[in-house]
Design a protein around this motif. Structure first.
Motif, PDB file in Angstrom:
ATOM      1  N   ASN A 288     -53.937  29.244  13.614  1.00 32.93           N
ATOM      2  CA  ASN A 288     -55.183  29.115  13.017  1.00 32.93           C
ATOM      3  C   ASN A 288     -55.579  30.115  11.920  1.00 32.93           C
ATOM      4  OD1 ASN A 288     -56.171  30.748  14.747  1.00 32.93           O
ATOM      5  ND2 ASN A 288     -57.725  29.355  15.881  1.00 32.93           N
ATOM      6  N   SER A 289     -54.949  31.238  11.862  1.00 30.53           N
ATOM      7  CA  SER A 289     -55.004  32.159  10.900  1.00 30.53           C
ATOM      8  C   SER A 289     -54.160  32.083   9.638  1.00 30.53           C
ATOM      9  CB  SER A 289     -54.912  33.512  11.417  1.00 30.53           C
ATOM     10  OG  SER A 289     -53.446  33.565  11.761  1.00 30.53           O
ATOM     11  N   LYS A 290     -53.473  30.959   9.727  1.00 34.58           N
ATOM     12  CA  LYS A 290     -52.501  30.511   8.560  1.00 34.58           C
ATOM     13  C   LYS A 290     -52.831  29.338   7.690  1.00 34.58           C
ATOM     14  CE  LYS A 290     -49.541  33.870   9.776  1.00 34.58           C
ATOM     15  NZ  LYS A 290     -48.169  33.793  10.041  1.00 34.58           N
ATOM     16  N   ILE A 291     -52.648  29.631   6.337  1.00 33.67           N
ATOM     17  CA  ILE A 291     -53.124  28.574   5.446  1.00 33.67           C
ATOM     18  C   ILE A 291     -52.125  27.247   5.562  1.00 33.67           C
ATOM     19  CG2 ILE A 291     -53.418  27.964   2.992  1.00 33.67           C
ATOM     20  CD1 ILE A 291     -54.671  30.546   2.563  1.00 33.67           C
ATOM     21  N   PHE A 292     -52.572  26.096   6.016  1.00 28.30           N
ATOM     22  CA  PHE A 292     -51.756  24.788   5.962  1.00 28.30           C
ATOM     23  C   PHE A 292     -51.974  24.129   4.438  1.00 28.30           C
ATOM     24  CE2 PHE A 292     -51.604  20.068   6.903  1.00 28.30           C
ATOM     25  CZ  PHE A 292     -50.350  19.884   6.280  1.00 28.30           C
ATOM     26  N   TYR A 293     -53.079  24.338   3.936  1.00 29.55           N
ATOM     27  CA  TYR A 293     -53.094  23.904   2.400  1.00 29.55           C
ATOM     28  C   TYR A 293     -54.609  24.346   1.660  1.00 29.55           C
ATOM     29  CZ  TYR A 293     -56.501  20.183   3.556  1.00 29.55           C
ATOM     30  OH  TYR A 293     -57.701  19.433   3.969  1.00 29.55           O
ATOM     31  N   LYS A 294     -54.415  24.200   0.545  1.00 32.97           N
ATOM     32  CA  LYS A 294     -55.640  24.355  -0.475  1.00 32.97           C
ATOM     33  C   LYS A 294     -56.062  23.104  -1.022  1.00 32.97           C
ATOM     34  CE  LYS A 294     -53.918  29.212  -1.185  1.00 32.97           C
ATOM     35  NZ  LYS A 294     -53.652  30.151  -2.213  1.00 32.97           N
ATOM     36  N   GLU A 295     -57.368  23.135  -1.296  1.00 36.70           N
ATOM     37  CA  GLU A 295     -57.946  22.159  -2.226  1.00 36.70           C
ATOM     38  C   GLU A 295     -58.663  22.731  -3.380  1.00 36.70           C
ATOM     39  OE1 GLU A 295     -59.516  19.123   1.223  1.00 36.70           O
ATOM     40  OE2 GLU A 295     -60.999  20.251   0.186  1.00 36.70           O
ATOM     41  N   GLN A 296     -58.292  21.815  -4.513  1.00 40.66           N
ATOM     42  CA  GLN A 296     -59.324  22.046  -5.807  1.00 40.66           C
ATOM     43  C   GLN A 296     -60.184  20.923  -6.113  1.00 40.66           C
ATOM     44  OE1 GLN A 296     -56.702  22.805  -9.019  1.00 40.66           O
ATOM     45  NE2 GLN A 296     -58.141  22.868 -10.620  1.00 40.66           N
ATOM     46  N   TRP A 297     -61.222  20.961  -6.188  1.00 39.54           N
ATOM     47  CA  TRP A 297     -62.402  20.151  -6.541  1.00 39.54           C
ATOM     48  C   TRP A 297     -62.610  20.306  -8.053  1.00 39.54           C
ATOM     49  CZ3 TRP A 297     -65.068  16.870  -2.793  1.00 39.54           C
ATOM     50  CH2 TRP A 297     -64.612  16.998  -1.472  1.00 39.54           C
ATOM     51  N   ASN A 298     -63.482  19.013  -8.555  1.00 33.23           N
ATOM     52  CA  ASN A 298     -63.807  19.506  -9.926  1.00 33.23           C
ATOM     53  C   ASN A 298     -64.773  20.771  -9.892  1.00 33.23           C
ATOM     54  OD1 ASN A 298     -66.982  18.780  -9.552  1.00 33.23           O
ATOM     55  ND2 ASN A 298     -66.313  16.764  -9.772  1.00 33.23           N
TER      56      ASN A 298
END
Length: 483
Positions: A288-298
């Motif tokens: 739970n310290s490792k990034i699974f994915y990132k999001e980009q919104w408007n």
């Protein structure tokens, strides 16, 4: 000010001419349903649609001027004027006039026979076709009637399936009598066997099949899982299916699995929470310290989230899963088709920074976007919109598969040999390729003797669960940003 809920990731079924990933027209935005509104309501509905999109749509800056649009037209037509580059960019946003029915479909609940099938030609003139069953939903009317993977449907209520009638025959009947086909020499012909099935309300269990293939002579213990959608559970048990996944991996772990074949051929996506669960059971060295994915919104929402929750607001981590088998794996094999989409692609992309992900089959659907099913807060109508809010990337910032060509397989294999063999059979086309890459030959005496290669009618997978459109939806609480 609009009110949203921060989403879950979902790729849904909406039966018509859409597909488990690849369709005639990459997306049909209109979801047919029944609504009590009349043409007099259209201006208000269309004004609402514009307001929603002007607030949260990823491409809100590209909307046409509201004053240039005719608000008296059908909302389906109005909506198409707002969608950004429908053919190549936003292939997935959609409008519905029955948001409750669509939500049920998102949750894997539909009134169906319970069959997933591919359509292929059976004659040289390319007129007659057959439906080749990919799988039958557990607990469905089709399973109760004895249908199974590998069966061939030739006729419906006595009428031969053709390229012009298959839609109406396979979707418009509440009860259908299917005439099964068989291979006779080099031909596929109708048999004397018929099966009658009546549609019923079905909640699809996505954990369709799992097994462990032991190959001690090669030092291999292979876990094989067929997973058909990302849905965590039911109304009665919200974690039912995620816990089934955990139990499958507990079995894999206890048996010493050191190779994994994840079959996502028939998986159009699903809730992001289930994508996190599956990826967290597989990933090597994840926590739970490792990034699974990132999001980009408007830009408005990106600034909002970061202001409210900090710079790390749009980074989503793996879960700590006790039955993770990543420490025993150096790679994972993923079986794909044109219908592998959305949450499935998110899992593939999210695992890439942590281990080798070997794709076998055909290119995926190409959906790196996420959205949300949004209804009217005031409950004035049942119209709703499935709206693309942004896109995802993995821990390395990679998000290069959001095109009609999707993710290209490492080993391109067309799944066109019929009859389809049972899941877990070492001769089954895509599983066999994975075993071959591992260096495992087919056991003597197990080669398939009666088989045929068919010409695909359309590069798509079908089912009667509703046709699965790419829907990646994020969950939680989201308030619109003051304008």
């Amino acid at each position: 000010m609009l009110n949203f809920k921060r989403l879950h990731l979902l790729y849904v079924l909406i039966f018509a001419l859409t597909v488990v990933g690849c369709k005639d027209k990459d997306v049909d935005p209109a979801v047919a349903a029944i609504d009590s509104t009349t043409t007099a309501d259209y201006p208000n509905i269309n004004s609402w649609l514009y307001d929603v999109m002007d607030d949260a749509y990823f491409w809100y800056k590209n909307l046409p001027a509201e004053s240039s649009l005719d608000k008296t037209v059908d909302p389906r037509d109005y909506f198409e004027k707002l969608v950004y580059q429908r053919a190549t960019v936003d292939r997935f946003s959609a409008v519905t006039d029955d948001i409750d029915a669509l939500q049920d479909e998102f949750d894997g609940i539909s009134k169906v026979f319970g069959i997933s099938y591919s359509l292929s030609y059976i004659d040289n003139g390319k007129s007659n076709i057959a439906a080749f069953l990919n799988y039958v939903v557990k607990g469905s009317p089709a399973e109760a009637a004895g249908l199974k993977r590998g069966d061939i449907l030739m006729k419906v209520n006595g009428s031969q399936l053709t390229s012009s009638n298959y839609t109406s025959l396979l979707s418009n009947n509440e009860t259908a009598t299917f005439t099964l086909g068989e291979i006779s020499g080099t031909a596929i012909v109708a048999s004397n066997q018929t099966v009658t099935v009546t549609k019923a309300l079905v909640s699809e269990d996505p954990v369709l099949f799992s097994t462990v293939i032991s190959k001690p002579a090669y030092g291999k213990t292979i876990g094989y899982l067929v997973y058909t959608q990302f849905v965590p559970g039911t109304d009665a048990d919200e974690s039912k299916y995620d816990n089934e996944l955990r139990q499958v991996f507990a079995d894999f772990k206890s048996k010493g699995v050191n190779e994994l074949v994840l079959d996502l051929r028939f998986n159009p996506g699903g809730y992001i929470s289930s994508a996190e669960t599956l990826a967290s059971l597989i990933g090597k060295g994840v926590s739970n310290s490792k990034i699974f994915y990132k999001e980009q919104w408007n830009d408005k929402y990106t600034a909002y989230w970061q202001k409210m929750q900090g710079a790390d607001a749009l980074n989503y981590k793996f879960q700590n899963e006790a039955n993770n088998i990543g420490s025993a794996l150096s790679r994972v094999f993923v079986l794909t088709s044109n219908g592998t989409a959305s949450a499935s692609e998110l899992v593939i992309n999210g695992l890439k920074p942590y281990m080798s992900v070997i794709r076998i089959g055909e290119h995926t659907a190409g959906k790196n976007l996420f959205g949300r099913l949004i209804g009217d807060d005031q409950k004035r109508w049942k119209w709703g919109v499935y709206l693309m809010l942004g896109q995802t990337a993995n821990a390395n910032g990679e998000s290069d598969y959001g095109t009609v060509n999707g993710m290209k397989p490492d080993y391109e294999v067309e799944d066109s040999t019929v009859p389809y063999l049972p899941f877990g059979d070492e001769n089954e086309t895509l599983l066999h390729k994975a075993l071959d890459i591992m260096g495992i030959p087919i056991p003597q005496g197990q080669r398939l003797t009666s088989k045929k290669t068919v010409d695909t009618f359309r590069k798509m997978l079908h089912d009667d669960l509703q046709t699965k459109e790419s829907r990646m939806i994020r969950g939680g609480n989201l308030r619109a940003i003051p304008q």
